[in-house]
Design an enzyme around this catalytic site. Structure first.
Site, short mmCIF file in Angstrom:
data_model
loop_
_atom_site.label_atom_id
_atom_site.label_comp_id
_atom_site.label_asym_id
_atom_site.label_seq_id
_atom_site.Cartn_x
_atom_site.Cartn_y
_atom_site.Cartn_z
N LYS A 19 0.04 -15.36 -10.79
CA LYS A 19 -1.26 -14.68 -10.82
C LYS A 19 -2.38 -15.68 -11.17
O LYS A 19 -3.50 -15.56 -10.69
CB LYS A 19 -1.26 -13.52 -11.81
N TYR A 25 -3.28 -11.45 -17.94
CA TYR A 25 -2.57 -12.65 -18.41
C TYR A 25 -2.64 -13.79 -17.38
O TYR A 25 -2.01 -14.82 -17.56
CB TYR A 25 -1.15 -12.34 -18.87
N GLY A 39 2.27 3.23 -5.83
CA GLY A 39 1.50 2.84 -7.01
C GLY A 39 0.00 2.69 -6.78
O GLY A 39 -0.64 3.54 -6.16
N GLY A 93 0.80 -1.24 0.00
CA GLY A 93 0.00 0.00 0.00
C GLY A 93 0.82 1.28 0.00
O GLY A 93 0.26 2.38 -0.03
N GLY A 94 2.15 1.17 0.01
CA GLY A 94 2.98 2.37 0.10
C GLY A 94 3.25 3.05 -1.21
O GLY A 94 3.76 4.17 -1.25
N ARG A 101 10.14 -1.79 -14.33
CA ARG A 101 10.54 -3.20 -14.47
C ARG A 101 10.00 -3.87 -15.73
O ARG A 101 10.52 -4.89 -16.18
CB ARG A 101 10.04 -3.99 -13.25
N PRO A 153 -3.14 -1.78 -18.43
CA PRO A 153 -2.03 -0.87 -18.10
C PRO A 153 -2.47 0.38 -17.34
O PRO A 153 -3.29 1.16 -17.82
CB PRO A 153 -1.47 -0.49 -19.48
#
Ligand code: HXC
Ligand code: NAP
Length: 293
Positions: free
Chosen positions: A171, A156, A26, A23-24, A208, A199
């Site tokens: 995922k 994906y 993005g 939660g820190g 990344r 996105p």
């Protein structure tokens, strides 16, 4: 159109205590901000306590709400148990677990060491499992009437994707866990849902997945039928709805929010979009001329 508009009424989450892993920064930070604006008390967790403390102070100042920063590496079950205990000590209860923490980077799979593959599986799949198990056991043992797990996956998770194979593998596991527990734990009042974002630019993901000039070379917006990337508030709106009581009958769902991106890659004839509008008269005539021949 204003994509940054806020969807729910001001007090929609006023009775909720929410834990947001990762939660820190993005998307986790964007969702936390909106949950606090809607009256929720939020614990944010990740490996970097200093970052969490900075984010918590910033969001408390911005929203007037309450945010508890807690260091916790989701790969370690004992740290997850401590994080849960600290949350309960501060707030007395917890209603929502948002499994948002993740690790990812692009690489040809044959270049990965066994440890590199494990690192992603451990953060994404094992981390989500650790949190889900600890929180689920707590809710079941304490006979809490209702609670919610919301998992952030990717599109994906069901198609797979080259060059992010550990992430896709992990995922997919998180998605299977979401659907499995939606059935198994419904009897304990625990709902289980997922969001699959397309996105949404964040520093963590872009550094990344699109390092150097890749972000310019592979403009993500171009892959999206709606021709744009997502706005963080759009995701926050969806997440707030899915953790609120307004979605009380939604269980076992994965909601895609990607402007149609993954389907664009899937439809066999989607490439015909390249045909200019004026050519369709000619093509129609050619097809009709073949009739009964
Ligand atoms: C090959 C790599 C590598 C790379 C790391 N490794 N980066 N291998 N290519 N680019 C290898 C290392 O050499 C090491 O293996 C192993 O991976 C672990 O690396 P560490 O740096 O020691 O791990 P750690 O400090 O735990 O960091 C984890 C991390 C890092 C995943 C590597 O990137 C991170 O902290 N990520 C967190 C945030 C994040 O990834 N956010 C993006 C989420 S985006 P060896 O064998 O050498 O020991 C997302 C969105 C998807 O999921 C969809 C977007 C549209
Ligand atoms: P981000 O800012 O890098 O978020 C990932 C978070 O996970 C960071 O806050 C990181 O914090 C935390 N984290 C990593 N390893 C951890 C660990 N071992 N224990 C605890 N926390 C850990 O990237 P983001 O784009 O916002 O991603 C958020 C979620 O959205 C992820 O689940 C990602 O897969 C998903 N998603 C993003 C996009 C996109 O376009 N951005 C698309 C699809 C899905 P620390 O480094 O401080 O630990």
């Amino acid at each position: 159109m204003d994509f940054t508009k806020k969807m729910l009424r001001d007090d929609a989450l006023s009775d909720k205590v929410i834990v947001v892993t990762g939660g820190g920064s993005g998307l986790g930070k964007a969702m936390t901000r909106y949950f606090m604006e809607l009256g929720a008390k939020v614990a944010i967790t990740s490996r970097d306590l200093e970052k969490l403390q900075k984010t918590a102070a910033e969001l408390e100042e911005e929203t007037g709400g309450v945010c508890l920063p807690l260091q916790c590496d989701v790969r370690f079950y004992d740290q997850v148990e401590s994080m849960l205990a600290e949350t309960l000590k501060k707030f007395g209860k917890v209603d929502v677990l948002l499994n948002n923490a993740a690790g990812n980077f692009i690489a040809p799979t044959e270049r990965l060491s066994a440890n590199a593959f494990d690192t992603i599986i451990d953060i994404v799949l094992k981390g989500s499992k650790n949190c889900t198990l600890a929180f689920g056991k707590h809710w079941i043992d304490s006979k809490q009437e209702s609670s919610t797990i919301l998992n952030i996956v990717t599109t994906y998770a069901w198609t797979g994707s080259a060059y992010v194979v550990p992430s896709a593998t992990a995922k997919a596991g998180v998605l299977a866990m979401t659907r499995s527990l939606a059935v198994e734990w419904a009897k304990y009042g625990i709902r289980s849902n997922a969001i699959a974002p397309g996105p949404f630019p964040t520093k963590g993901a872009w550094d990344r997945l699109l390092p150097g000039d890749l972000a310019e070379k592979f403009d993500m917006a171009k892959k999206v039928p709606l021709k744009r990337v997502g706005d963080h508030q759009e995701l926050a709106n969806l997440a707030a709805y899915l953790v609120s009581d307004f979605s009380a009958y939604i269980n076992g769902e994965v909601v895609t929010i990607d402007g149609g991106e993954w389907l664009k890659g899937a439809g066999q004839f989607n490439l015909l979009e390249a045909i200019p509008e004026e050519m369709w008269d000619q093509l129609e005539a050619m097809i009709k001329a073949k009739k009964n021949k």
